[in-house]
Design a protein around this motif. Structure first.
Motif, PDB file in Angstrom:
ATOM      1  N   ASN A 184       0.827  -1.211   0.000  1.00 59.36           N
ATOM      2  CA  ASN A 184       0.000   0.000   0.000  1.00 59.36           C
ATOM      3  C   ASN A 184       0.860   1.259   0.000  1.00 59.36           C
ATOM      4  O   ASN A 184       0.552   2.239  -0.696  1.00 59.36           O
ATOM      5  N   TYR A 187       2.270   1.784  -3.527  1.00 55.55           N
ATOM      6  CA  TYR A 187       1.243   2.316  -4.427  1.00 55.55           C
ATOM      7  C   TYR A 187       1.026   3.805  -4.168  1.00 55.55           C
ATOM      8  O   TYR A 187       0.870   4.602  -5.104  1.00 55.55           O
ATOM      9  N   GLU A 191       1.595   7.003  -6.743  1.00 57.96           N
ATOM     10  CA  GLU A 191       0.559   8.001  -7.023  1.00 57.96           C
ATOM     11  C   GLU A 191       1.087   9.414  -6.783  1.00 57.96           C
ATOM     12  O   GLU A 191       0.820  10.332  -7.570  1.00 57.96           O
ATOM     13  N   LEU A 215      -4.090   3.546 -12.511  1.00 56.18           N
ATOM     14  CA  LEU A 215      -3.469   2.985 -11.311  1.00 56.18           C
ATOM     15  C   LEU A 215      -4.520   2.498 -10.312  1.00 56.18           C
ATOM     16  O   LEU A 215      -4.341   1.468  -9.656  1.00 56.18           O
ATOM     17  N   ARG A 219      -4.739  -1.283  -8.687  1.00 57.53           N
ATOM     18  CA  ARG A 219      -4.791  -1.594  -7.250  1.00 57.53           C
ATOM     19  C   ARG A 219      -5.979  -2.494  -6.930  1.00 57.53           C
ATOM     20  O   ARG A 219      -5.862  -3.440  -6.143  1.00 57.53           O
ATOM     21  N   ILE A 258       6.288  -2.424  -8.435  1.00 59.00           N
ATOM     22  CA  ILE A 258       5.960  -1.004  -8.265  1.00 59.00           C
ATOM     23  C   ILE A 258       7.236  -0.178  -8.152  1.00 59.00           C
ATOM     24  O   ILE A 258       7.347   0.905  -8.742  1.00 59.00           O
TER      25      ILE A 258
END
Length: 271
Positions: A184, A187, A191, A215, A219, A258
């Motif tokens: 998390n 990610y 972003e 994106l 997720r 990622i």
């Protein structure tokens, strides 16, 4: 048609004997080298040749990927069969959305065609290859629990970055919930990076918005795939300890992927 039949026989035959993940990774590297050497030897239009080369490699990987699904789906029954199909459907969605995101992000933020092809190819390759590694890890574990550590360690060795602040052994020891927290966080970092790149101009802002929209879909697809992979493992006959080890590999692979994307996009920021 004959080539497809022959290839199908070769793929199915290769699953009749045990393979370690290290052997699968090495075989994949050798296959890539052979295809690249063959196609680039006398190439004039390197962009066109790269596209056809990548397609050839990916098609082989996808066929192996699908063979794992077909073989396991035929073996299972009841709820496990249905849940496995659900898992693979979400994984397939993940692959599709992943490609769309790479097209948006790398297409906008990597101006050089060669870089775009290289980074996109590597990410897509790993997404297909790691599914095969995950399935092989599980299937071999069902036959012999002693294979789990060797096969999982091969994945960690393959994807671990020497610049990672977290030691490789610590990843192996941490609970799956902690690893999901890191997913998390990564990610969120990606972003935020898209926001930074979006502030570079009007065109970049539009590209960043499209990438962020894509994106979100990634997720969601990842979360569904990871959830149902965990279910697939949890409902197996493996020991609790080995289940917990397997449930972390999709998460670790996602962290690696990622971070690779972040590094690729940041590369242009530094120029």
């Amino acid at each position: 048609m004959l080539k497809k039949v022959i290839f199908g026989i070769l793929v199915l035959t290769s699953f009749n004997f045990a393979r370690t993940n290290k052997e699968i990774i090495d075989a994949g590297n050798e296959r890539q080298k052979a295809v690249f050497d063959k196609n680039f030897k006398s190439a004039k239009d390197r962009t066109a040749v790269a596209n056809s080369t990548y397609t050839e490699v990916m098609s082989t990987l996808y066929n192996e990927n699908r063979a794992y699904f077909d073989r396991e789906f035929a073996r299972l029954s009841g709820n496990r069969r249905s849940n496995f199909r659900t898992m693979y459907a979400y994984y397939s969605d993940y692959v599709v959305e992943y490609r769309k995101f790479l097209q948006n992000a790398f297409g906008a933020f990597l101006a050089d065609t060669g870089e775009f092809q290289s980074y996109a190819y590597t990410n897509n390759y790993l997404l297909l290859e790691t599914f095969n590694l995950n399935m092989n890890t599980y299937l071999e574990a069902e036959k012999d629990a002693k294979t789990v550590d060797e096969n999982i360690n091969a994945i960690y060795d393959y994807l671990y970055s020497s610049g990672d602040k977290i030691d490789k052994e610590d990843y192996k020891k941490m609970p799956a919930s902690k690893m999901q927290s890191i997913v998390n966080e990564e990610y969120d970092k990606l972003e935020r990076l898209l926001d930074v790149r979006g502030n570079e101009g009007k065109g970049m802002k539009k590209a960043a918005a499209a990438s962020k929209s894509s994106l979100k879909k990634i997720r969601k697809s990842y979360n569904n795939y990871d959830k149902w992979f965990d279910n697939y493992v949890d409902t197996s006959s493996l020991s609790y300890e080995n289940k917990e080890k397997l449930k972390k590999i999709v998460k670790f692979e996602t962290i690696s992927n990622i971070r690779f994307i972040i590094q690729a996009i940041e590369k242009k920021t530094d120029n």
